[in-house]
Design a protein around this motif. Sequence first.
Motif, PDB file in Angstrom:
ATOM      1  N   GLU A   1       0.832  -1.204   0.000  1.00 34.18           N
ATOM      2  CA  GLU A   1       0.000   0.000   0.000  1.00 34.18           C
ATOM      3  C   GLU A   1       0.867   1.254   0.000  1.00 34.18           C
ATOM      4  N   TRP A   2       1.982   1.244   0.739  1.00 37.94           N
ATOM      5  CA  TRP A   2       2.881   2.403   0.743  1.00 37.94           C
ATOM      6  C   TRP A   2       3.435   2.652  -0.659  1.00 37.94           C
ATOM      7  N   VAL A   3       3.931   1.588  -1.277  1.00 37.04           N
ATOM      8  CA  VAL A   3       4.552   1.738  -2.593  1.00 37.04           C
ATOM      9  C   VAL A   3       3.515   2.127  -3.652  1.00 37.04           C
ATOM     10  N   ASP A   4       2.345   1.520  -3.600  1.00 32.75           N
ATOM     11  CA  ASP A   4       1.309   1.853  -4.584  1.00 32.75           C
ATOM     12  C   ASP A   4       0.909   3.324  -4.485  1.00 32.75           C
ATOM     13  N   ALA A   5       0.778   3.824  -3.268  1.00 34.75           N
ATOM     14  CA  ALA A   5       0.424   5.234  -3.094  1.00 34.75           C
ATOM     15  C   ALA A   5       1.558   6.139  -3.556  1.00 34.75           C
ATOM     16  N   SER A   6       2.781   5.736  -3.272  1.00 29.36           N
ATOM     17  CA  SER A   6       3.946   6.524  -3.653  1.00 29.36           C
ATOM     18  C   SER A   6       4.078   6.612  -5.169  1.00 29.36           C
ATOM     19  N   THR A   7       4.024   5.469  -5.834  1.00 25.58           N
ATOM     20  CA  THR A   7       4.179   5.484  -7.289  1.00 25.58           C
ATOM     21  C   THR A   7       2.981   6.161  -7.963  1.00 25.58           C
ATOM     22  N   GLY A   8       1.817   6.047  -7.340  1.00 28.33           N
ATOM     23  CA  GLY A   8       0.651   6.738  -7.880  1.00 28.33           C
ATOM     24  C   GLY A   8       0.828   8.240  -7.864  1.00 28.33           C
ATOM     25  N   ARG A   9       1.381   8.765  -6.779  1.00 31.84           N
ATOM     26  CA  ARG A   9       1.629  10.205  -6.714  1.00 31.84           C
ATOM     27  C   ARG A   9       2.702  10.617  -7.710  1.00 31.84           C
ATOM     28  N   GLN A  10       3.721   9.773  -7.873  1.00 29.34           N
ATOM     29  CA  GLN A  10       4.782  10.099  -8.831  1.00 29.34           C
ATOM     30  C   GLN A  10       4.216  10.253 -10.239  1.00 29.34           C
ATOM     31  N   GLU A  11       3.337   9.356 -10.636  1.00 28.51           N
ATOM     32  CA  GLU A  11       2.798   9.388 -11.989  1.00 28.51           C
ATOM     33  C   GLU A  11       2.048  10.680 -12.284  1.00 28.51           C
ATOM     34  N   THR A  12       1.367  11.211 -11.280  1.00 30.12           N
ATOM     35  CA  THR A  12       0.566  12.407 -11.498  1.00 30.12           C
ATOM     36  C   THR A  12       1.315  13.704 -11.201  1.00 30.12           C
ATOM     37  N   GLU A  13       2.186  13.682 -10.194  1.00 30.28           N
ATOM     38  CA  GLU A  13       2.823  14.923  -9.749  1.00 30.28           C
ATOM     39  C   GLU A  13       4.258  15.093 -10.233  1.00 30.28           C
ATOM     40  N   TYR A  14       4.933  13.961 -10.491  1.00 25.23           N
ATOM     41  CA  TYR A  14       6.335  14.035 -10.922  1.00 25.23           C
ATOM     42  C   TYR A  14       6.516  13.200 -12.196  1.00 25.23           C
ATOM     43  N   PRO A  15       5.923  13.625 -13.309  1.00 22.52           N
ATOM     44  CA  PRO A  15       5.962  12.825 -14.540  1.00 22.52           C
ATOM     45  C   PRO A  15       7.360  12.647 -15.124  1.00 22.52           C
ATOM     46  N   ASP A  16       8.302  13.487 -14.734  1.00 26.52           N
ATOM     47  CA  ASP A  16       9.666  13.362 -15.260  1.00 26.52           C
ATOM     48  C   ASP A  16      10.522  12.379 -14.460  1.00 26.52           C
ATOM     49  N   MET A  17       9.954  11.802 -13.419  1.00 27.65           N
ATOM     50  CA  MET A  17      10.634  10.714 -12.705  1.00 27.65           C
ATOM     51  C   MET A  17      10.268   9.393 -13.367  1.00 27.65           C
ATOM     52  N   GLU A  18      11.220   8.474 -13.419  1.00 29.39           N
ATOM     53  CA  GLU A  18      10.998   7.181 -14.068  1.00 29.39           C
ATOM     54  C   GLU A  18      11.188   6.055 -13.060  1.00 29.39           C
ATOM     55  N   LEU A  19      10.160   5.221 -12.901  1.00 28.62           N
ATOM     56  CA  LEU A  19      10.228   4.077 -12.008  1.00 28.62           C
ATOM     57  C   LEU A  19      10.856   2.893 -12.735  1.00 28.62           C
ATOM     58  N   VAL A  20      11.929   2.333 -12.146  1.00 26.58           N
ATOM     59  CA  VAL A  20      12.545   1.129 -12.709  1.00 26.58           C
ATOM     60  C   VAL A  20      12.543   0.043 -11.629  1.00 26.58           C
ATOM     61  N   SER A  21      12.263  -1.185 -12.031  1.00 20.97           N
ATOM     62  CA  SER A  21      12.299  -2.339 -11.121  1.00 20.97           C
ATOM     63  C   SER A  21      11.497  -2.085  -9.842  1.00 20.97           C
ATOM     64  N   ASN A  22      10.186  -2.027 -10.000  1.00 21.80           N
ATOM     65  CA  ASN A  22       9.303  -1.744  -8.871  1.00 21.80           C
ATOM     66  C   ASN A  22       9.177  -2.946  -7.936  1.00 21.80           C
ATOM     67  N   LYS A  23       9.084  -2.680  -6.643  1.00 22.27           N
ATOM     68  CA  LYS A  23       8.823  -3.685  -5.605  1.00 22.27           C
ATOM     69  C   LYS A  23       9.846  -4.822  -5.574  1.00 22.27           C
ATOM     70  N   ASN A  24      11.100  -4.464  -5.433  1.00 24.61           N
ATOM     71  CA  ASN A  24      12.130  -5.482  -5.232  1.00 24.61           C
ATOM     72  C   ASN A  24      11.901  -6.144  -3.875  1.00 24.61           C
ATOM     73  N   GLU A  25      11.728  -7.457  -3.845  1.00 21.25           N
ATOM     74  CA  GLU A  25      11.385  -8.172  -2.618  1.00 21.25           C
ATOM     75  C   GLU A  25      12.650  -8.576  -1.858  1.00 21.25           C
ATOM     76  N   THR A  26      12.694  -8.263  -0.571  1.00 20.56           N
ATOM     77  CA  THR A  26      13.901  -8.514   0.225  1.00 20.56           C
ATOM     78  C   THR A  26      13.704  -9.520   1.356  1.00 20.56           C
ATOM     79  N   THR A  27      12.512  -9.982   1.586  1.00 21.94           N
ATOM     80  CA  THR A  27      12.155 -10.882   2.696  1.00 21.94           C
ATOM     81  C   THR A  27      12.687 -10.361   4.032  1.00 21.94           C
ATOM     82  N   GLU A  28      12.653  -9.051   4.203  1.00 24.97           N
ATOM     83  CA  GLU A  28      13.068  -8.384   5.446  1.00 24.97           C
ATOM     84  C   GLU A  28      14.534  -8.688   5.792  1.00 24.97           C
ATOM     85  N   ASP A  29      15.363  -8.859   4.771  1.00 22.85           N
ATOM     86  CA  ASP A  29      16.766  -9.239   4.956  1.00 22.85           C
ATOM     87  C   ASP A  29      17.655  -8.142   4.388  1.00 22.85           C
TER      88      ASP A  29
END
Length: 369
Positions: free
Chosen positions: A209-237
């Motif tokens: 939910e944090w990431v979805d809200a963050s990337t959602g705001r980026q798409e609308t408010e910061y269109p010149d930012m580019e998201l690469v490799s979204n949601k890299n999973e770390t298993t809390e490690d």
Amino acid sequence: MKKKLSILLAAAMTVSLIGCSGGGGSTSEPAADSEPAAAEAEAPEAEAPDAEAPAESGDAAADAKDNNEYTIATIVKLTGVAWFDRMEVGVNQFAADTGVDAYQTGANTGDPAAQVQVIEDAIAADVDAICVVPNSTESLETVLQKARDAGIVVITHEASDVKNADYDIEAFDNSEYGDHFMGQLGEMMGGKGQYTTFVGSLTATSHNEWVDASTGRQETEYPDMELVSNKNETTEDSDIAYTKAKELLAAYPDLVGFQGSAMTDAPGIARAIEEAGKEDSTYVIGTSLVSVAGQYLESGAIDEISFWDPALAGYAMNELALKVLKGEEVADGMSLEAEGYQDLKLVDKVFYGKAWIDVTVDNMGDYDF
């Protein structure tokens, strides 16, 4: 040298540190005289999650007992990490303050199946209430329903989409928190450039939910930012976060922004940043604690961390469980003793507090736990 971001929110917070309890739920004597306090934040507007209304776990009012006759088990995602070590401080403090047999337990791995077994053990021990921070909400639904069928009160945290719980309690609205992250990162990056995101688990409700809200705001408010490799999973490690960050830096030479979710994400990313000598050309933010991220805040490899005090969250979960057990009124606008959990907003069966804190190198000394 890049400009350090001014904090949006700062408040003094003193903490009561007490010893960890044993597996049998015994309490420890406080190691400090002060009580925890959290910073105030503006109340978030939350939308109702698509979840079922809470079912009653039994006639609590008719069966109310003395506090010392209740047993409450708090079951965390993973033992042996600083975040949940800190949560245990709050659980133990609740036990000391109320006389309830409250204790914390969990598996030594983030595997949801291991967490299911810990909950099964608590059911078999005939506890009165279970407070749980799920690794995977979906994976726990069946065992949580089993607990409720046995008359056990179930309170969750970081699980706003849970179905089989009496109530879920959140430190804040998750969408508001994620939106806040992008406001911070977007300003640091000047609204342009490549960034990436990390989550502890692809099934962790709050992280997604944090990431979805963050990337959602980026798409609308910061269109010149580019998201690469979204949601890299770390298993809390932290080591996995470090390895993935190194790989991303090699694969994307222009990558400058990093947003972590698990407590261990930002420190792991920061190790890779330091090795690459990019402390002054990258921007790293995420949920963590000063005790884990402090050295990287000082070096500039991490720019800002945000968090809620896990001790207060643990205390609040147990407070809410006790209220339900004793048949006390549980309603929108109620307040708990834990700081940051006053005037709670209730949406369906999810309570939202006002308890996040932003920390930079400038105020990290106020939150060294």
